[in-house]
Write a protein that holds these residues in place. Structure first.
Motif, PDB file in Angstrom:
ATOM      1  N   ASP A  20      -4.660   7.257 -48.832  1.00  0.00           N
ATOM      2  CA  ASP A  20      -4.733   8.629 -48.339  1.00  0.00           C
ATOM      3  C   ASP A  20      -4.232   9.665 -49.344  1.00  0.00           C
ATOM      4  O   ASP A  20      -4.253  10.855 -49.052  1.00  0.00           O
ATOM      5  N   VAL A  21      -3.792   9.227 -50.509  1.00  0.00           N
ATOM      6  CA  VAL A  21      -3.216  10.168 -51.475  1.00  0.00           C
ATOM      7  C   VAL A  21      -4.155  11.337 -51.777  1.00  0.00           C
ATOM      8  O   VAL A  21      -3.715  12.495 -51.746  1.00  0.00           O
ATOM      9  N   PRO A  22      -5.444  11.122 -52.060  1.00  0.00           N
ATOM     10  CA  PRO A  22      -6.318  12.279 -52.312  1.00  0.00           C
ATOM     11  C   PRO A  22      -6.408  13.222 -51.106  1.00  0.00           C
ATOM     12  O   PRO A  22      -6.418  14.449 -51.271  1.00  0.00           O
ATOM     13  N   LEU A  23      -6.452  12.669 -49.905  1.00  0.00           N
ATOM     14  CA  LEU A  23      -6.489  13.479 -48.690  1.00  0.00           C
ATOM     15  C   LEU A  23      -5.205  14.302 -48.559  1.00  0.00           C
ATOM     16  O   LEU A  23      -5.252  15.506 -48.266  1.00  0.00           O
ATOM     17  N   ILE A  24      -4.061  13.672 -48.782  1.00  0.00           N
ATOM     18  CA  ILE A  24      -2.771  14.366 -48.679  1.00  0.00           C
ATOM     19  C   ILE A  24      -2.717  15.511 -49.684  1.00  0.00           C
ATOM     20  O   ILE A  24      -2.323  16.635 -49.342  1.00  0.00           O
ATOM     21  N   LEU A  25      -3.115  15.254 -50.920  1.00  0.00           N
ATOM     22  CA  LEU A  25      -3.107  16.312 -51.930  1.00  0.00           C
ATOM     23  C   LEU A  25      -4.051  17.441 -51.523  1.00  0.00           C
ATOM     24  O   LEU A  25      -3.725  18.619 -51.691  1.00  0.00           O
ATOM     25  N   GLY A  26      -5.188  17.107 -50.952  1.00  0.00           N
ATOM     26  CA  GLY A  26      -6.110  18.138 -50.470  1.00  0.00           C
ATOM     27  C   GLY A  26      -5.481  19.000 -49.388  1.00  0.00           C
ATOM     28  O   GLY A  26      -5.602  20.236 -49.408  1.00  0.00           O
ATOM     29  N   PHE A  27      -4.790  18.368 -48.428  1.00  0.00           N
ATOM     30  CA  PHE A  27      -4.100  19.129 -47.389  1.00  0.00           C
ATOM     31  C   PHE A  27      -3.007  20.019 -47.990  1.00  0.00           C
ATOM     32  O   PHE A  27      -2.824  21.162 -47.567  1.00  0.00           O
ATOM     33  N   ILE A  28      -2.265  19.494 -48.959  1.00  0.00           N
ATOM     34  CA  ILE A  28      -1.210  20.285 -49.608  1.00  0.00           C
ATOM     35  C   ILE A  28      -1.819  21.519 -50.255  1.00  0.00           C
ATOM     36  O   ILE A  28      -1.280  22.636 -50.140  1.00  0.00           O
TER      37      ILE A  28
END
Length: 169
Positions: A20-28
């Motif tokens: 989920d790291v890319p998703l988390i960075l996108g949300f950030i």
């Protein structure tokens, strides 16, 4: 990834994993844009992977509506010396604009409150920008009280380097 049922049948939560790291960075980045702070985001996927999943410095809950990611909460434990117990500090809560007003944020905060109690923590707390009136109103309606008598202090960048150098013999 085990999903966590919520009072809304279409809404599920799950703890994030390394994928989920890319998703988390996108949300950030979306949150930073909303807060008019995009220029301050220096996090990378590598940094998040290391901090969240190798060093385990914080935890992330992903909110999914109809199996699509619609928001996240990133939190970590702090400690109250007065209570003698840990607390949970919510660093970021973000819900995509099109999902606001559907109860996702409220249910996510309620889950964090439940998690706080399950982990025998003494409090759940977070910060909110002074200009963010919609969020302030939302938090007050949940029973959250602003800690007006406290001022957050922060040391970063060159000031952090300068302070650390004062420790050197």
């Amino acid at each position: 990834m085990e999903s966590i049922a919520t009072p809304l049948t279409q809404l599920k939560f799950r703890f994030a994993d390394v994928n989920d790291v890319p998703l988390i960075l996108g949300f950030i980045k979306e949150l930073a844009e909303y807060e008019k702070m995009s220029n301050e985001v220096v996090a990378t996927e590598e940094v998040l992977r290391n901090s969240l999943f190798e060093r385990k410095m914080a935890e992330v809950i992903i909110a999914e509506y109809n199996q699509k990611p619609v928001g996240f909460a990133l939190f970590f434990h702090n400690f109250s010396t007065f209570l003698g117990r840990p607390g949970i500090y919510l660093e970021d809560l973000y819900i995509k604009p099109e999902m606001r007003g559907k109860g996702v944020g409220k249910i996510l905060l309620a889950y964090l409150a439940q998690l706080t109690l399950e982990r025998n923590c003494g409090r759940l707390e977070w910060s909110c920008l002074d200009w963010n009136e919609p969020s302030i109103h939302f938090y007050r309606n949940l029973g959250a009280a602003p800690m007006d008598e406290w001022t957050v202090f922060r040391v970063t960048d060159q000031a952090l380097d300068n302070l650390a150098k004062q420790f050197l013999p």
